[in-house]
Motif scaffolding. Structure first.
Motif, PDB file in Angstrom:
ATOM      1  N   LEU A 164     -14.490 -18.265  48.763  1.00 33.84           N
ATOM      2  CA  LEU A 164     -13.197 -17.644  49.069  1.00 33.84           C
ATOM      3  C   LEU A 164     -12.367 -18.529  49.986  1.00 33.84           C
ATOM      4  N   LEU A 165     -13.011 -19.127  50.981  1.00 26.29           N
ATOM      5  CA  LEU A 165     -12.268 -19.990  51.901  1.00 26.29           C
ATOM      6  C   LEU A 165     -11.758 -21.246  51.198  1.00 26.29           C
ATOM      7  N   TRP A 166     -12.470 -21.727  50.197  1.00 30.25           N
ATOM      8  CA  TRP A 166     -11.963 -22.851  49.400  1.00 30.25           C
ATOM      9  C   TRP A 166     -10.679 -22.443  48.671  1.00 30.25           C
ATOM     10  N   GLN A 167     -10.687 -21.248  48.084  1.00 30.63           N
ATOM     11  CA  GLN A 167      -9.509 -20.768  47.372  1.00 30.63           C
ATOM     12  C   GLN A 167      -8.334 -20.553  48.325  1.00 30.63           C
ATOM     13  N   MET A 168      -8.614 -20.035  49.516  1.00 32.97           N
ATOM     14  CA  MET A 168      -7.551 -19.834  50.503  1.00 32.97           C
ATOM     15  C   MET A 168      -7.002 -21.167  50.988  1.00 32.97           C
ATOM     16  N   GLU A 169      -7.884 -22.153  51.183  1.00 34.57           N
ATOM     17  CA  GLU A 169      -7.423 -23.468  51.632  1.00 34.57           C
ATOM     18  C   GLU A 169      -6.541 -24.137  50.578  1.00 34.57           C
ATOM     19  N   ASP A 170      -6.867 -23.941  49.307  1.00 35.17           N
ATOM     20  CA  ASP A 170      -6.043 -24.510  48.243  1.00 35.17           C
ATOM     21  C   ASP A 170      -4.643 -23.911  48.208  1.00 35.17           C
ATOM     22  N   HIS A 171      -4.460 -22.725  48.788  1.00 35.81           N
ATOM     23  CA  HIS A 171      -3.145 -22.079  48.800  1.00 35.81           C
ATOM     24  C   HIS A 171      -2.515 -22.077  50.188  1.00 35.81           C
ATOM     25  N   GLY A 172      -2.912 -23.037  51.021  1.00 31.94           N
ATOM     26  CA  GLY A 172      -2.231 -23.262  52.286  1.00 31.94           C
ATOM     27  C   GLY A 172      -2.761 -22.516  53.483  1.00 31.94           C
ATOM     28  N   SER A 173      -3.891 -21.843  53.384  1.00 30.00           N
ATOM     29  CA  SER A 173      -4.424 -21.091  54.524  1.00 30.00           C
ATOM     30  C   SER A 173      -5.126 -22.027  55.492  1.00 30.00           C
ATOM     31  N   GLY A 174      -4.955 -21.764  56.768  1.00 24.72           N
ATOM     32  CA  GLY A 174      -5.688 -22.474  57.808  1.00 24.72           C
ATOM     33  C   GLY A 174      -6.840 -21.626  58.311  1.00 24.72           C
ATOM     34  N   GLU A 175      -7.548 -22.132  59.299  1.00 18.85           N
ATOM     35  CA  GLU A 175      -8.704 -21.400  59.809  1.00 18.85           C
ATOM     36  C   GLU A 175      -8.290 -20.134  60.539  1.00 18.85           C
ATOM     37  N   LEU A 176      -7.068 -20.071  61.048  1.00 18.10           N
ATOM     38  CA  LEU A 176      -6.580 -18.834  61.655  1.00 18.10           C
ATOM     39  C   LEU A 176      -6.452 -17.739  60.603  1.00 18.10           C
ATOM     40  N   HIS A 177      -5.842 -18.062  59.463  1.00 25.05           N
ATOM     41  CA  HIS A 177      -5.708 -17.076  58.389  1.00 25.05           C
ATOM     42  C   HIS A 177      -7.076 -16.637  57.879  1.00 25.05           C
ATOM     43  N   MET A 178      -7.979 -17.608  57.720  1.00 30.60           N
ATOM     44  CA  MET A 178      -9.309 -17.285  57.199  1.00 30.60           C
ATOM     45  C   MET A 178     -10.067 -16.366  58.148  1.00 30.60           C
ATOM     46  N   GLY A 179     -10.080 -16.708  59.429  1.00 31.80           N
ATOM     47  CA  GLY A 179     -10.826 -15.920  60.399  1.00 31.80           C
ATOM     48  C   GLY A 179     -10.305 -14.498  60.520  1.00 31.80           C
ATOM     49  N   LEU A 180      -8.990 -14.332  60.562  1.00 27.29           N
ATOM     50  CA  LEU A 180      -8.433 -12.989  60.714  1.00 27.29           C
ATOM     51  C   LEU A 180      -8.635 -12.150  59.449  1.00 27.29           C
ATOM     52  N   CYS A 181      -8.549 -12.770  58.277  1.00 29.65           N
ATOM     53  CA  CYS A 181      -8.797 -12.016  57.040  1.00 29.65           C
ATOM     54  C   CYS A 181     -10.242 -11.526  56.974  1.00 29.65           C
ATOM     55  N   LEU A 182     -11.184 -12.378  57.325  1.00 25.61           N
ATOM     56  CA  LEU A 182     -12.581 -11.958  57.313  1.00 25.61           C
ATOM     57  C   LEU A 182     -12.859 -10.910  58.386  1.00 25.61           C
ATOM     58  N   ALA A 183     -12.156 -10.983  59.525  1.00 23.89           N
ATOM     59  CA  ALA A 183     -12.323  -9.966  60.561  1.00 23.89           C
ATOM     60  C   ALA A 183     -11.820  -8.609  60.088  1.00 23.89           C
ATOM     61  N   VAL A 184     -10.724  -8.593  59.325  1.00 32.10           N
ATOM     62  CA  VAL A 184     -10.216  -7.330  58.769  1.00 32.10           C
ATOM     63  C   VAL A 184     -11.242  -6.706  57.828  1.00 32.10           C
TER      64      VAL A 184
END
Length: 598
Positions: A390-410
């Motif tokens: 999932l984080l690979w897919q998010m990174e391909d669409h411009g997500s940084g580690e802030l976006h990744m961490g907060l999405c997983l926390a939700v």
């Protein structure tokens, strides 16, 4: 007379909750971002899937074995301390033992952030720590790698890494092995004339000396063959492709790390449950799971926020992705004092019965339990695809580690919030229907992830984790209570957990292959189609499966007691009524006799 030790249940629950909070926080700082770190190192999806699948298999086999050993020898606290220390050391080994050029690749991040540095050029940051012999041949290729990863092109990391490997082999020829058997050849050439001369000079001792010389020659040849074999193995490692060297090194370190960390959680859970059970408070054991989810949400969100605020290279040229490992080590060290005071039961009566085999027989004997087991296996396989890529897919669409961490926390917070709505859900849906709805929510999530369009696009789908994660295991728990005999509930739950972990291992292997062959988009769509097809068949199979109602002996005893009390009260009431009737009849007879006498 020995005093019995008083058990403070509230203190035990507070200590256990705090320990689970810190340990879950430590794991969440690193594990969700581990595959992203592998991608930065240049591992393709297939290799990443193999590493993560091996990690799940190691945990599946070693965790119950280590827990049983620590229980048998009453060394649970020693096992917990050793697991914390060894897992922290193994986690540090991964970023510190990698070669310099590989570690420099892990520091590649946004080119705009590289330009923000005071006096650093993009080429200088990308090639930090690379040996001078490889710098001239691989500089242009590495810059092209960073540019392609930033632009989100169609080239995969495996193709780019293969290009770099080809340039690396142009400058470096395979090392030549030293002459291994020169001493043996010299001994052979020197030994034969000596034996010949000695035979002519001393004819009586010729047979004895020939025998000794043959034994020495045999020993020298055997030693030479052993040295040659060892040098061939080392030489094969040296001449191995750099990508395969990296894969082998990562696989060994991750396997050792999982061997160290896998027994911890299970050992602590067993000790706490037996401690509470000795005080007849085992019903309060489940409260520690909530603290684990809250700690994981804080860990993944805090790690993403911290790493996103750092520059690409931190102190000493260490890439910022290594901060995840340092956070894990720091939190594991913080949990050590709590581990020293964890409430653990000293097992004086060693139970040698294998509860897992008995629980597996219970699951196999119920058709509905088997359907629940297949669901857990498929959900584990689909969930591993989400966790790994999932984080690979998010990174391909411009997500940084802030976006990744907060999405997983939700997602984790939504799972923790399910007990608030569990009562309302149970009024409208049966456990079987909740199981089908939870799996369908996971399929919707996977299908949604294949259509991401921006950095925050994955956040709305995380709310569905309330059902795909929380409701699923709530329904599995109800199925366990329905199938299990008294005292075997935890063993049945662990059978379902083992099936889910087996599905995660198989899903990691298959997910890596599908992502390598068809891409991340079709990986998520394939997982969604597979889970949704099972959800369509599950209600029909549940309707066809016979419901086996178990005899609850405690309820029978309570019913017998209530019936006995009712019969006693009825007998007392009958006796009283008869006594009153007899009294009234006797009084009437007496009054009638008096009237006759008058």
């Amino acid at each position: 007379m020995k005093r019995s030790k008083q058990i403070d249940i509230r203190r035990a629950l507070v200590l256990a909750g705090a320990f689970h909070f810190l340990w879950s926080c430590a794991r969440a700082c690193l594990l969700p971002f581990l595959t992203l770190y592998f991608r930065q190192l240049g591992l393709p999806p297939l290799v990443t899937g193999v590493v993560m699948g091996t990690k799940h298999l190691v945990s599946l086999t070693w965790s119950p074995a280590a827990s049983l050993l620590s229980k048998h020898y009453n060394k649970r606290r020693v096992a917990i301390h050793g697991s914390l220390v060894c897992s922290a050391a193994a986690a540090l080994a991964l970023p510190l033992l990698l070669p310099a050029d590989v570690g420099g690749r892990a520091g590649t991040c946004n080119v705009s952030r590289l330009n923000e540095g005071p006096t650093q050029s993009p080429q200088g940051d990308l090639l930090a720590g690379v040996p001078s012999s490889a710098t001239s041949a691989g500089s242009q290729t590495k810059i092209h790698t960073a540019a392609a990863s930033q632009s989100g092109g169609n080239l995969t990391t495996g193709q780019l890494f293969a290009t770099e490997t080809a340039l690396h082999h142009q400058d470096q020829s395979p090392p030549r092995l030293p002459p291994l058997n020169s001493s043996a050849v010299a001994n052979d050439s020197a030994g034969e004339p000596e034996a010949c001369c000695s035979s002519t000079a001393h004819p009586g001792n010729s047979s004895l000396r020939n025998k000794r010389s043959k034994e020495q020659l045999g020993e020298n040849k055997t030693a030479a063959k052993e040295k040659e074999t060892s040098y061939e193995f080392l030489g094969s490692l040296r001449t191995m492709d750099p990508q395969h060297q990296l894969f082998l090194l990562i696989l060994v370190i991750v396997s050792a790390w999982e061997c160290a960390s896998a027994p911890l959680e299970r050992t602590a859970d067993d000790g706490l449950f037996e401690y509470l059970d000795s005080a007849d408070a085992s019903d309060r054991y489940g409260s520690t799971a909530l603290w684990g989810l809250l700690g994981a949400a804080l860990g993944v969100g805090g790690a993403g926020l911290l790493v996103s605020r750092l520059s690409c290279l931190v102190a000493g040229g260490v890439p910022r992705s290594a901060v995840h490992f340092f956070c894990y080590v720091a939190l594991a060290a913080t949990a050590l004092p709590l581990a020293a005071h964890l409430p653990l039961h000293l097992n004086k009566k060693r139970d040698r019965t294998n509860g897992l085999l008995r629980a597996a027989r219970l699951v196999r004997g119920s058709p509905r339990a088997l359907l629940c087991a297949v669901t857990a296996l498929l959900v584990g396989a689909a969930g591993s695809a989400v966790d790994n890529f999932l984080l690979w897919q998010m990174e391909d669409h411009g997500s940084g580690e802030l976006h990744m961490g907060l999405c997983l926390a939700v997602a984790l917070l939504s799972q923790a919030a399910f007990p608030l709505v569990a009562g309302r859900v149970s009024k409208h849906l049966s456990p079987g229907r909740v199981l089908a709805v939870a799996a369908a929510c996971l399929a919707v999530q996977c299908f949604y992830y294949s259509f991401l369009w921006g950095p925050w696009a994955a956040a709305p789908a995380q709310v569905l984790s309330c059902f795909s994660g929380g409701a699923l295991w709530w329904a599995v728990g109800l199925q366990c209570d329905e199938v299990a005999t008294p005292g075997a509930e935890r063993s049945v739950r662990r059978v379902y957990g083992a099936l889910a972990q087996l599905g995660s291992a198989l899903g990691s292997f298959a997910g890596g292959f599908v992502a390598q062959r068809f891409g991340l988009t079709w990986l998520f769509r394939g997982a969604a189609v597979g889970v949704m097809a099972w959800c369509a068949c599950l209600p029909l199979l549940q309707w066809k499966a016979p419901r086996l109602r178990r005899i609850n002996y405690s309820r029978l005893l309570a019913a017998d007691a209530s019936e006995a009390s009712n019969s006693e009260s009825e007998q007392e009431a009958d006796w009283l009524e008869k006594a009153m009737v007899n009294d009234s009849s006797s009084s009437n007879n007496n009054s009638h006799e008096r009237r006759m006498n008058r």
